[in-house]
Design a protein around this motif. Structure first.
Motif, PDB file in Angstrom:
ATOM      1  N   GLY A  95       0.789  -1.227   0.000  1.00 19.27           N
ATOM      2  CA  GLY A  95       0.000   0.000   0.000  1.00 19.27           C
ATOM      3  C   GLY A  95       0.819   1.274   0.000  1.00 19.27           C
ATOM      4  O   GLY A  95       0.532   2.197  -0.769  1.00 19.27           O
ATOM      5  N   TRP A  96       1.856   1.340   0.844  1.00 24.50           N
ATOM      6  CA  TRP A  96       2.644   2.579   0.867  1.00 24.50           C
ATOM      7  C   TRP A  96       3.376   2.775  -0.449  1.00 24.50           C
ATOM      8  O   TRP A  96       3.579   3.907  -0.896  1.00 24.50           O
ATOM      9  N   ARG A  97       3.721   1.672  -1.104  1.00 23.58           N
ATOM     10  CA  ARG A  97       4.388   1.781  -2.401  1.00 23.58           C
ATOM     11  C   ARG A  97       3.411   2.263  -3.474  1.00 23.58           C
ATOM     12  O   ARG A  97       3.784   3.026  -4.362  1.00 23.58           O
ATOM     13  N   ALA A  98       2.167   1.827  -3.390  1.00 24.17           N
ATOM     14  CA  ALA A  98       1.142   2.291  -4.338  1.00 24.17           C
ATOM     15  C   ALA A  98       0.899   3.787  -4.163  1.00 24.17           C
ATOM     16  O   ALA A  98       0.778   4.522  -5.156  1.00 24.17           O
ATOM     17  N   ILE A  99       0.837   4.243  -2.925  1.00 24.95           N
ATOM     18  CA  ILE A  99       0.658   5.674  -2.663  1.00 24.95           C
ATOM     19  C   ILE A  99       1.854   6.463  -3.187  1.00 24.95           C
ATOM     20  O   ILE A  99       1.698   7.508  -3.813  1.00 24.95           O
ATOM     21  N   ALA A 100       3.053   5.952  -2.954  1.00 29.15           N
ATOM     22  CA  ALA A 100       4.262   6.630  -3.447  1.00 29.15           C
ATOM     23  C   ALA A 100       4.262   6.695  -4.972  1.00 29.15           C
ATOM     24  O   ALA A 100       4.621   7.732  -5.548  1.00 29.15           O
ATOM     25  N   ALA A 101       3.855   5.619  -5.639  1.00 24.34           N
ATOM     26  CA  ALA A 101       3.804   5.615  -7.105  1.00 24.34           C
ATOM     27  C   ALA A 101       2.787   6.632  -7.610  1.00 24.34           C
ATOM     28  O   ALA A 101       3.042   7.353  -8.581  1.00 24.34           O
ATOM     29  N   LEU A 102       1.639   6.707  -6.951  1.00 27.93           N
ATOM     30  CA  LEU A 102       0.613   7.673  -7.329  1.00 27.93           C
ATOM     31  C   LEU A 102       1.135   9.101  -7.176  1.00 27.93           C
ATOM     32  O   LEU A 102       0.949   9.941  -8.065  1.00 27.93           O
ATOM     33  N   LEU A 103       1.812   9.376  -6.076  1.00 29.69           N
ATOM     34  CA  LEU A 103       2.366  10.715  -5.858  1.00 29.69           C
ATOM     35  C   LEU A 103       3.448  11.049  -6.883  1.00 29.69           C
ATOM     36  O   LEU A 103       3.525  12.190  -7.367  1.00 29.69           O
TER      37      LEU A 103
END
Length: 154
Positions: free
Chosen positions: A106-114
């Motif tokens: 999840g934190w990696r998905a958020i980082a990719a989105l940002l």
């Protein structure tokens, strides 16, 4: 050490998972290391295996890296628990799989989105500067910086 920030985030999230689990069963959350240690060992193994993935560049904050770490952390953590004489009941396996998946991927998905959002806004800003008149050279630099800023952990 470009891998260290991602490892630290993952370790903290595994510790949070263990503390929440202990507290949800009205056990002493201060003993969360009793729950966490098998998963922490598996987490380190997961990062080592992810580092062996073919392809360049290797990015520990990527979704693929996170997926490898997640699968190895859950499977390895359960195996280590069983080998150490602890239990791994089906509900615990399901909850651990879901929570650790949300945490580690999840934190990696958020980082990719940002990163994508930052790169898109940088590209939009560069297009506006080009339409506005003579370029000062900042438009291309802004796009380049936006692309690199998302990968600053490298």
């Amino acid at each position: 050490m470009r891998y260290l920030p991602a490892v630290i985030v993952d370790v903290v999230l595994v510790l949070i998972f263990a503390a929440i689990g202990r507290a949800s069963h009205e056990e002493d959350p201060g003993e969360f290391l009793l729950t966490a240690w098998p998963f922490l060992i598996a987490l380190v193994i997961g990062h080592l295996l992810a580092a062996l993935l073919p392809g360049r560049p290797r990015r520990p904050w990527s979704m693929l890296w996170g997926t490898v770490v997640w699968v190895v952390t859950v499977a390895g953590g359960m195996l280590i628990r069983l080998l150490s004489g602890d239990t791994a009941e089906v509900p615990f396996i399901v909850v651990a799989t879901i929570v650790l998946g949300v945490f580690l991927v999840g934190w990696r998905a958020i980082a990719a989105l940002l990163r994508r959002r930052r790169a898109a806004s940088g590209a939009a800003g560069a297009a506006v500067e080009e339409d506005a008149g003579p370029s000062t050279g900042t438009g291309a630099a802004a796009v380049s910086d936006a692309d690199d800023s998302g990968d600053a952990i490298r």
